[in-house]
Structure formats: C-alpha cells, structure tokens
Write an enzyme that holds these catalytic residues in place. Structure first.
Site, short mmCIF file in Angstrom:
data_model
loop_
_atom_site.label_atom_id
_atom_site.label_comp_id
_atom_site.label_asym_id
_atom_site.label_seq_id
_atom_site.Cartn_x
_atom_site.Cartn_y
_atom_site.Cartn_z
N SER B 46 0.87 -1.16 0.00
CA SER B 46 0.00 0.00 0.00
C SER B 46 0.91 1.22 0.00
O SER B 46 1.79 1.34 0.87
CB SER B 46 -0.90 -0.02 1.24
OG SER B 46 -1.88 0.98 1.12
N GLU B 47 0.73 2.11 -0.98
CA GLU B 47 1.78 3.10 -1.25
C GLU B 47 1.94 4.17 -0.16
O GLU B 47 2.88 4.95 -0.20
CB GLU B 47 1.57 3.75 -2.63
CG GLU B 47 0.30 4.57 -2.79
CD GLU B 47 -0.83 3.75 -3.41
OE1 GLU B 47 -0.83 2.52 -3.27
OE2 GLU B 47 -1.73 4.37 -4.02
N ASN B 48 1.04 4.20 0.81
CA ASN B 48 1.24 5.13 1.92
C ASN B 48 2.28 4.62 2.92
O ASN B 48 2.55 5.30 3.91
CB ASN B 48 -0.09 5.42 2.63
CG ASN B 48 -0.76 4.17 3.14
OD1 ASN B 48 -0.84 3.17 2.43
ND2 ASN B 48 -1.22 4.20 4.36
#
Lengths: 235, 218
Positions: B46-48
C-alpha cells in the site's frame, strides 16, 4: 533551549517566527500522522498567504482543512485533494492555487530538498499535464522529466516517540511523509506523542536522527479516522 | 455476459504468482485481495507506506495509525513492514513491485492510459497513479470496455489528459482480456458468452483478433 535539548514548552514557542507568505510542509497521509496541535496553533496565529506542501488537504473540519476554512493557505502542493469540499470551492473560485504533484514525485522532491539534491529526473508524469513546461531528457531510450526539489521555511512533523535531542521514531503508516519533511525544513518542528530522555531510544531503531530537528513539543492527539472500516464480527 | 466486478477481480487473481509483491488500486483492483488462489503467497503493498497489508481490523484492533492508500483502517500481516512515502515510491519507481492493478477511464493502442482527470470536471489529483504506471513493468488495467452509451474506452489515442505514456501492456475489461503491443490491441480472451463481434464493435482502437479466442475460465 540549552545545548542539544530541542524541547519547547508552548505551541507559541514551537511556531515562533512563522510569518505570512511562508512555505510550510505538513506531514500526514489523509488524517493519519498529522501534527494536530501545530495545525491548531497556526489557526490561532492567523498566519496568511501560506504555501502548504502536504499530500492531502485534510477534511472540512480537521487537519489542513481547518487552515483552508480560515483562508490562510493561498497555494497548496498536494497529490490528492478529494475529501474536502471547502478546498473544492476555493479551487474552483480561483482563490486557491493548487499544484497537483504525483505522490511519489512529491515524496522524492521533499527527500531531495532535505538531501541537497536540487532536482532529479523521473519517468513519472512524462507525456502528461504534469510534465508541461518542464525539461525532459531521454536516458537509455526512456523519457524522463526534471523535477526540482522542495524545501520549506517550516516543516511540521508528527512523531510517535522522540527523545529531547530530537531523535524520532514513527509508528506504522503514520510515518508517511513525516521523515522526509523533517529533513527539508529550515526550521523543523516535531510534535510527538511520547517524549523520553536521551539514551532511552535504541540508536538502531531511530528513524530520523536529531540533527534534522530544531524544536520538539509534547502533543496530544485526537487521531481522527477518515474511513473507519472493520470486518464483520466472527460468530 | 459481461463480467461482474467480482469476476473482474477473480480473473486478475489468476495472474498472481507465488511470491509476488502486488499493489492494488482503489475500486475493483482492491477486490482482487479476496480471490488470492489457495497455496499462493503474495504480499500486498500500500503506497502510503505498508508492505504486507492484511484484512480490515475488528472494532477491538482498529488503529488510527494503520491505514491503506484508500485511507481505510487495515491490519498488517506477519512479516509486514512500514516505511516512509519516499521509500514506498522507491519500491514502485524502482520496479520492485511484481504486479500493479489499477483502473482507468481510457487506454490506447500505444499503451497510454488516462485515469485521473476529466477536463471541465473537478480534478481531485492523481495520487500515486502516475508513479505506479511509470514504475511498474507488469500492470493490469481493469475497466469497463465501453461507457454507458456504448462508446469505446479502448481507443486509437487517449482523448483525456494522460496518467502515463506508453506504459500499459494488459487490459482486462468486462468483455475481454487484451494485450497491447505493436500499436494494437490483441484479443487474448473473451468473457463467457460474449461474442467476438461485440468486442470488435466496442473497440475503437485497432484490434487484432486471432482465429480462436478462448472464453475466460473461472
């Protein structure tokens, strides 16, 4: 402040020197990992004409949304601003200047700013509106866009644990943009959940060394959740 | 019959391989997590700043400091790691993610994709989509083949502002699975009960149709 002790005792002292028309960086992804007390202090100060660099713009009544509501931000540099109706109105009316930046490019621009790299080439955004008026170059058969670094007058960071020398540890996905922003502020102010004495944090486990941190304040956090999703209770 | 959202996710899940690191976009791509085949181990990015995203938490385990890129509360699986946004996009831009799945408004025969901006409508931002399409080699775009008026979304040239130029190689629509190469769409599979004629009719960009087009198998 004495020596390497970065601790300040009031939000007034934490943001002393913040003036109209300055550039600020504000950590967080959505409402996760935002420096809540420092944002509240900016609302109290009424500082105007701010350029705010932050991945998102908060929601109407929390996070950076509070500064938008009070019309203190004139330019917003962000990657996604979908959850804020105040923001939409101000963007459509033209009173707010918005520079949309791809999330990874935004993170790297801040990292570069803190690391003394003036600009870098990235394939992200080539051939899209993001690359308009920017220098491009072909390297080994692929096209890249030159993206300048970002710095700020004040970087406002939220950490989980800090020692009084400003060594920081972040927690879970509340890290997000905070570690890079800590390096890219002329004055970096950290609002931490827990503050301990030097030596209490394992040096192997420190995410951000204290050299980047100028001021540190003990915060209290509401930690509002934007999308509360839970799985159905198992029977 | 055109594929349902769940069937789209299910068909994408057949492309997962053991040991893959995978980034799933918001919407239909997220549903792929529900169809990871038995005996296959994958890790969701998840890119966060999370590698090893797990299911939604319970009311007891909910944690405001643990969210996904859609800002939903999630959990982390054993073996997960957390990191900064810069580190996260180093993984993505550096080509370390094995498969990226995301949605789109339009794709074209050159592999360009438009997914973030409709002129005249409110622009919310591209988030991480431009980095994901530029950084990943293995991308599957999931989308509807045509809009509700029957207008094709598989075009000779994207009409909307681009998210990425020449970066998409595979597209799964509710009607077909196509590969993009040599300036054309190549029909690989069709949805069960969907005719080749319908796919041809609803594909505006150049479409290469082999003699035999198998139906998708679920």
């Amino acid at each position: 402040m004495a020596g390497l002790n970065k601790l300040v005792n009031s939000y007034e002292a934490a943001l002393d020197g913040l003036e109209d028309n300055m550039t600020i960086m504000v950590g967080g992804f959505g409402l996760c990992g935002i420096p809540e007390g420092l944002i509240a202090q900016m609302v109290k100060m009424g500082t105007r004409g701010l350029t705010a660099i932050s991945n998102n713009a908060g929601v109407d009544d929390f996070g950076l949304g509070l500064l938008l509501k009070s019309r203190q931000i004139s330019t917003m540099i962000a990657s996604y601003v979908g959850e804020n109706a105040t923001f939409e109105q101000q963007m459509l009316s033209g009173e707010l200047n918005v520079i949309l930046t791809p999330q990874g490019t935004l993170a790297e621009k801040i990292r570069a700013g803190g690391a003394g790299i003036p600009a870098f080439f990235t394939a992200t955004g080539y051939g899209t509106p993001v690359a308009e008026d920017k220098e491009t170059r072909e390297i080994d058969g692929r096209h890249y866009v030159l993206e300048p670094a970002l710095k700020a007058d004040f970087a406002l960071v939220r950490a989980w644990k800090a020692d009084t020398m400003g060594n920081l540890v972040f927690r879970k996905t509340a890290a997000n943009f905070n570690p890079m922003m800590a390096t890219a502020g002329k004055i970096t102010v950290v609002e931490a959940e827990h503050i301990v004495e030097p030596g209490e944090l394992d040096p192997d486990h420190i995410h951000t060394p204290g050299i980047y941190v100028d001021r540190l304040i003990q915060g209290t956090f509401e930690k509002r959740i934007e999308q509360r999703t839970v799985k159905a209770a198992t029977k | 019959m055109a594929l349902s959202r769940e069937q789209l996710a299910q068909r994408v899940s057949q492309e997962l391989q053991d040991g893959f690191y995978v980034n799933l976009g918001i919407g239909i791509p997220t549903l792929v997590a529900n169809y990871i085949p038995e005996g296959i181990e994958v890790m969701l990015q998840s890119e966060n700043g999370l590698l090893g995203m797990g299911e939604f938490p319970t009311e007891e385990t909910i944690d405001a400091d643990l969210i996904n890129a859609g800002k939903q509360t999630v959990t982390a699986v054993p073996g997960a790691s957390f990191f900064s946004s810069a580190e996260s996009f180093a993984m993505i831009r550096g080509g370390h993610v094995d498969l990226t799945v995301l949605g789109a408004f339009e794709v074209d025969v050159n592999g360009s994709i438009a997914s973030w901006m409709i002129p005249g409508k409110l622009v919310k931002g591209m988030g991480g989509a431009m980095d994901l399409v530029a950084g990943a080699d293995n991308i599957i775009v999931t989308m509807m083949h045509a809009d509700k008026y029957g207008n094709s979304k598989l075009l000779p040239k994207c009409e909307l502002p681009l998210t990425g130029y020449g970066c998409i190689k595979r597209v799964l629509t509710d009607l077909a699975f196509v590969e993009i190469k040599d300036g054309a769409f190549h029909l690989l599979e069709r949805a069960p009960g969907v005719s080749v004629e319908e796919i041809i009719e609803k594909t505006a960009g150049k479409l290469i149709v082999p003699e035999h087009v198998p139906e998708m198998v679920f």
